[in-house]
Design a protein around this motif. Structure first.
Motif, PDB file in Angstrom:
ATOM      1  N   ILE A   1     -12.662  61.070 -10.456  1.00 49.21           N
ATOM      2  CA  ILE A   1     -11.952  61.252  -9.185  1.00 49.21           C
ATOM      3  C   ILE A   1     -12.148  62.674  -8.687  1.00 49.21           C
ATOM      4  CG2 ILE A   1      -9.691  61.202  -8.059  1.00 49.21           C
ATOM      5  CD1 ILE A   1      -8.799  59.240 -10.301  1.00 49.21           C
ATOM      6  N   ALA A   2     -12.667  62.803  -7.470  1.00 44.78           N
ATOM      7  CA  ALA A   2     -12.825  64.114  -6.844  1.00 44.78           C
ATOM      8  C   ALA A   2     -11.494  64.599  -6.289  1.00 44.78           C
ATOM      9  CB  ALA A   2     -13.860  64.044  -5.722  1.00 44.78           C
ATOM     10  N   THR A   3     -11.353  65.911  -6.197  1.00 49.46           N
ATOM     11  CA  THR A   3     -10.084  66.504  -5.765  1.00 49.46           C
ATOM     12  C   THR A   3     -10.260  67.280  -4.461  1.00 49.46           C
ATOM     13  OG1 THR A   3     -10.476  68.532  -7.030  1.00 49.46           O
ATOM     14  CG2 THR A   3      -9.325  66.735  -8.163  1.00 49.46           C
ATOM     15  N   ILE A   4      -9.215  67.225  -3.644  1.00 45.06           N
ATOM     16  CA  ILE A   4      -9.162  68.015  -2.413  1.00 45.06           C
ATOM     17  C   ILE A   4      -8.003  68.998  -2.532  1.00 45.06           C
ATOM     18  CG2 ILE A   4      -8.904  68.016   0.098  1.00 45.06           C
ATOM     19  CD1 ILE A   4      -9.796  65.120   0.141  1.00 45.06           C
ATOM     20  N   LEU A   5      -8.299  70.280  -2.416  1.00 46.94           N
ATOM     21  CA  LEU A   5      -7.266  71.316  -2.370  1.00 46.94           C
ATOM     22  C   LEU A   5      -7.087  71.739  -0.917  1.00 46.94           C
ATOM     23  CD1 LEU A   5      -5.355  73.419  -3.689  1.00 46.94           C
ATOM     24  CD2 LEU A   5      -7.358  74.929  -3.877  1.00 46.94           C
ATOM     25  N   GLY A   6      -5.851  71.670  -0.425  1.00 48.76           N
ATOM     26  CA  GLY A   6      -5.571  72.104   0.939  1.00 48.76           C
ATOM     27  C   GLY A   6      -5.373  73.609   0.979  1.00 48.76           C
ATOM     28  N   THR A   7      -6.435  74.348   1.282  1.00 46.80           N
ATOM     29  CA  THR A   7      -6.288  75.797   1.377  1.00 46.80           C
ATOM     30  C   THR A   7      -5.730  76.211   2.738  1.00 46.80           C
ATOM     31  OG1 THR A   7      -8.539  76.193   2.195  1.00 46.80           O
ATOM     32  CG2 THR A   7      -8.230  76.140  -0.196  1.00 46.80           C
ATOM     33  N   LEU A   8      -5.714  75.265   3.685  1.00 48.28           N
ATOM     34  CA  LEU A   8      -5.142  75.538   5.007  1.00 48.28           C
ATOM     35  C   LEU A   8      -3.731  76.102   4.830  1.00 48.28           C
ATOM     36  CD1 LEU A   8      -3.027  72.831   5.687  1.00 48.28           C
ATOM     37  CD2 LEU A   8      -5.276  71.796   5.354  1.00 48.28           C
ATOM     38  N   GLY A   9      -3.393  77.099   5.623  1.00 50.71           N
ATOM     39  CA  GLY A   9      -2.076  77.708   5.475  1.00 50.71           C
ATOM     40  C   GLY A   9      -2.086  78.853   4.490  1.00 50.71           C
ATOM     41  N   ASN A  10      -1.222  78.782   3.477  1.00 49.94           N
ATOM     42  CA  ASN A  10      -0.999  79.928   2.598  1.00 49.94           C
ATOM     43  C   ASN A  10      -2.227  80.365   1.809  1.00 49.94           C
ATOM     44  OD1 ASN A  10       1.653  80.278   3.380  1.00 49.94           O
ATOM     45  ND2 ASN A  10       2.468  78.947   1.775  1.00 49.94           N
ATOM     46  N   LEU A  11      -2.999  79.409   1.286  1.00 48.45           N
ATOM     47  CA  LEU A  11      -4.155  79.796   0.472  1.00 48.45           C
ATOM     48  C   LEU A  11      -5.255  80.426   1.322  1.00 48.45           C
ATOM     49  CD1 LEU A  11      -4.374  76.868  -2.107  1.00 48.45           C
ATOM     50  CD2 LEU A  11      -3.267  79.095  -2.347  1.00 48.45           C
ATOM     51  N   ASP A  12      -5.429  79.958   2.558  1.00 46.53           N
ATOM     52  CA  ASP A  12      -6.364  80.639   3.461  1.00 46.53           C
ATOM     53  C   ASP A  12      -5.891  82.060   3.756  1.00 46.53           C
ATOM     54  OD1 ASP A  12      -8.305  78.677   3.724  1.00 46.53           O
ATOM     55  OD2 ASP A  12      -7.512  77.868   5.599  1.00 46.53           O
ATOM     56  N   LYS A  13      -4.584  82.223   3.945  1.00 45.12           N
ATOM     57  CA  LYS A  13      -4.041  83.563   4.192  1.00 45.12           C
ATOM     58  C   LYS A  13      -4.224  84.458   2.974  1.00 45.12           C
ATOM     59  CE  LYS A  13      -0.589  81.980   7.540  1.00 45.12           C
ATOM     60  NZ  LYS A  13       0.854  81.738   7.802  1.00 45.12           N
ATOM     61  N   GLN A  14      -4.060  83.871   1.799  1.00 43.93           N
ATOM     62  CA  GLN A  14      -4.280  84.632   0.563  1.00 43.93           C
ATOM     63  C   GLN A  14      -5.724  85.123   0.486  1.00 43.93           C
ATOM     64  OE1 GLN A  14      -2.983  82.673  -3.090  1.00 43.93           O
ATOM     65  NE2 GLN A  14      -4.708  83.550  -4.192  1.00 43.93           N
ATOM     66  N   ALA A  15      -6.656  84.258   0.869  1.00 37.97           N
ATOM     67  CA  ALA A  15      -8.073  84.640   0.852  1.00 37.97           C
ATOM     68  C   ALA A  15      -8.360  85.751   1.858  1.00 37.97           C
ATOM     69  CB  ALA A  15      -8.948  83.428   1.143  1.00 37.97           C
ATOM     70  N   GLU A  16      -7.729  85.666   3.012  1.00 34.18           N
ATOM     71  CA  GLU A  16      -7.909  86.729   4.008  1.00 34.18           C
ATOM     72  C   GLU A  16      -7.420  88.067   3.473  1.00 34.18           C
ATOM     73  OE1 GLU A  16      -7.542  85.876   8.452  1.00 34.18           O
ATOM     74  OE2 GLU A  16      -6.184  84.373   7.583  1.00 34.18           O
ATOM     75  N   ALA A  17      -6.299  88.031   2.734  1.00 28.95           N
ATOM     76  CA  ALA A  17      -5.700  89.270   2.230  1.00 28.95           C
ATOM     77  C   ALA A  17      -6.438  89.821   1.008  1.00 28.95           C
ATOM     78  CB  ALA A  17      -4.236  89.027   1.887  1.00 28.95           C
ATOM     79  N   LYS A  18      -6.841  88.942   0.087  1.00 24.31           N
ATOM     80  CA  LYS A  18      -7.417  89.379  -1.184  1.00 24.31           C
ATOM     81  C   LYS A  18      -8.939  89.362  -1.213  1.00 24.31           C
ATOM     82  CE  LYS A  18      -3.491  87.980  -4.086  1.00 24.31           C
ATOM     83  NZ  LYS A  18      -3.089  87.177  -5.268  1.00 24.31           N
ATOM     84  N   GLY A  19      -9.526  88.658  -0.262  1.00 20.56           N
ATOM     85  CA  GLY A  19     -10.989  88.529  -0.254  1.00 20.56           C
ATOM     86  C   GLY A  19     -11.409  87.084  -0.473  1.00 20.56           C
ATOM     87  N   ASP A  20     -12.500  86.711   0.147  1.00 20.08           N
ATOM     88  CA  ASP A  20     -12.924  85.312   0.116  1.00 20.08           C
ATOM     89  C   ASP A  20     -13.424  84.853  -1.246  1.00 20.08           C
ATOM     90  OD1 ASP A  20     -12.249  85.157   2.772  1.00 20.08           O
ATOM     91  OD2 ASP A  20     -14.304  85.428   3.516  1.00 20.08           O
ATOM     92  N   GLN A  21     -13.546  85.778  -2.196  1.00 20.92           N
ATOM     93  CA  GLN A  21     -13.952  85.365  -3.534  1.00 20.92           C
ATOM     94  C   GLN A  21     -12.918  84.443  -4.184  1.00 20.92           C
ATOM     95  OE1 GLN A  21     -13.012  88.504  -2.850  1.00 20.92           O
ATOM     96  NE2 GLN A  21     -11.237  88.851  -4.183  1.00 20.92           N
ATOM     97  N   VAL A  22     -11.690  84.429  -3.665  1.00 18.93           N
ATOM     98  CA  VAL A  22     -10.675  83.546  -4.252  1.00 18.93           C
ATOM     99  C   VAL A  22     -11.072  82.074  -4.081  1.00 18.93           C
ATOM    100  CG1 VAL A  22      -8.820  85.209  -3.901  1.00 18.93           C
ATOM    101  CG2 VAL A  22      -9.195  83.422  -2.209  1.00 18.93           C
ATOM    102  N   TYR A  23     -11.856  81.762  -3.062  1.00 17.39           N
ATOM    103  CA  TYR A  23     -12.321  80.384  -2.903  1.00 17.39           C
ATOM    104  C   TYR A  23     -13.204  79.976  -4.081  1.00 17.39           C
ATOM    105  CZ  TYR A  23     -10.707  80.655   1.975  1.00 17.39           C
ATOM    106  OH  TYR A  23      -9.943  80.795   3.110  1.00 17.39           O
ATOM    107  N   ARG A  24     -13.997  80.910  -4.585  1.00 18.25           N
ATOM    108  CA  ARG A  24     -14.810  80.610  -5.768  1.00 18.25           C
ATOM    109  C   ARG A  24     -13.922  80.344  -6.977  1.00 18.25           C
ATOM    110  NH1 ARG A  24     -17.968  84.783  -3.623  1.00 18.25           N
ATOM    111  NH2 ARG A  24     -17.307  86.301  -5.200  1.00 18.25           N
ATOM    112  N   GLU A  25     -12.809  81.052  -7.056  1.00 17.02           N
ATOM    113  CA  GLU A  25     -11.875  80.835  -8.160  1.00 17.02           C
ATOM    114  C   GLU A  25     -11.233  79.447  -8.065  1.00 17.02           C
ATOM    115  OE1 GLU A  25      -9.154  84.105  -8.041  1.00 17.02           O
ATOM    116  OE2 GLU A  25     -10.758  85.610  -8.110  1.00 17.02           O
TER     117      GLU A  25
END
Length: 292
Positions: free
Chosen positions: A245-269
């Motif tokens: 089963i494949a998974t979908i993580l909703g980064t929309l909202g808080n996690l996208d904001k976290q990436a903006e603040a900390k750097g887009d490398q968090v998406y790789r994490e």
């Protein structure tokens, strides 16, 4: 003798084109398109079709086309998450809000207008800038997806019955590239019985939510698991991956904001932790991060 042979050949040909065979083929291709694949680069699902891009409105074919060219590949097609609502004359169109005010030059409730009436309005981007683009129908969007090689997750609003979505997906031959979003186990079960060949996005934020679906008889090979808008435990990802089963993580909202603040490398994490698909308002940034 010759006539008998021709009749037998025709019967065999018809047998291989039965609705059951077609449904089975669609189901197999759909699973291949949305299943968990080890070591696959994380895929991008553009939330509302990527409407945070200047000059490109949400839920708009021109926006979908732009993203497909920017980040879609044959091996990893872009996934368009889009919203479907209904006009007064029962035409299924792309619209997130119940009203026209935020995303178009019109005002009032969508359900109060016919499709011919809403066609006159122009779409606005999320900064409020009018564009030349118009509200598309679901049929137009799905047929575009066939040409562009895009995949979809379809968010069905309250006014729209699942039966109408299934009918349109089958009519356009897009059952292998469109997963339908559900928000509770009852809807997922009902939809699966209605259209067992289709993939369905189901909410699985923990083992209990998976167990509930499993107990109700929902098959693993029809699931795409939405794990929520918070980062999940790796153990949940591992559990779902073991079942294909494949998974979908909703980064929309808080996690996208976290990436903006900390750097887009968090998406790789997020991807390393187990997110196979990221549903995001920042599709270009996610793509650059996970493909480096």
């Amino acid at each position: 003798m010759k006539n008998s042979f021709l009749i037998s050949l025709l019967a065999l040909s018809l047998a291989t084109c039965t609705p059951r065979a077609t449904t089975r083929n669609t189901a197999n291709r759909a699973y291949d398109n949305f299943k968990y694949t080890p070591n696959q680069t994380a895929r991008i699902s553009a939330h509302r079709g990527g409407g945070d891009l200047k000059g490109y409105p949400e839920n708009c074919i021109e926006s979908f086309e732009y993203l497909a060219k920017q980040i879609g590949t044959k091996a990893s097609p872009v996934i368009i998450e889009c919203d479907i609502d209904l006009t007064k004359d029962s035409v299924m169109v792309m619209m997130h809000d119940a009203t026209l005010d935020r995303t178009t030059t019109g005002t009032g409730k969508l359900i109060d207008y016919t499709y011919e009436q809403v066609k006159q309005y122009k779409l606005e981007d999320n900064m409020g800038n009018p564009t030349p683009y118009r509200i598309p129908t679901l049929e137009d969007v799905l047929r575009w997806g066939l040409r562009a090689g895009a995949h979809f997750t379809l968010d069905v609003k309250r006014n729209v019955k699942f039966e109408k979505i299934v009918e349109m997906v089958r009519k356009t031959g897009t059952g292998d590239r469109a997963a339908i979003i559900t928000y509770n186990a009852q809807d997922a079960i009902r939809l699966n019985k209605m259209a067992p060949e289709l993939m369905i996005s189901v909410t699985i934020r923990n083992r209990a939510e998976y167990d509930r679906l499993h107990e109700l008889g929902f098959p693993d090979n029809r699931m795409v698991a939405f794990v929520g808008t918070r980062e999940s435990e790796k153990s949940l990802y591992d559990f779902l991956h073991e079942k294909g089963i494949a998974t979908i993580l909703g980064t929309l909202g808080n996690l996208d904001k976290q990436a903006e603040a900390k750097g887009d490398q968090v998406y790789r994490e997020f991807a390393k932790n187990g997110a196979d698909i990221m549903s995001t308002d920042r599709p270009l940034e996610v793509y650059r991060a996970v493909t480096r």
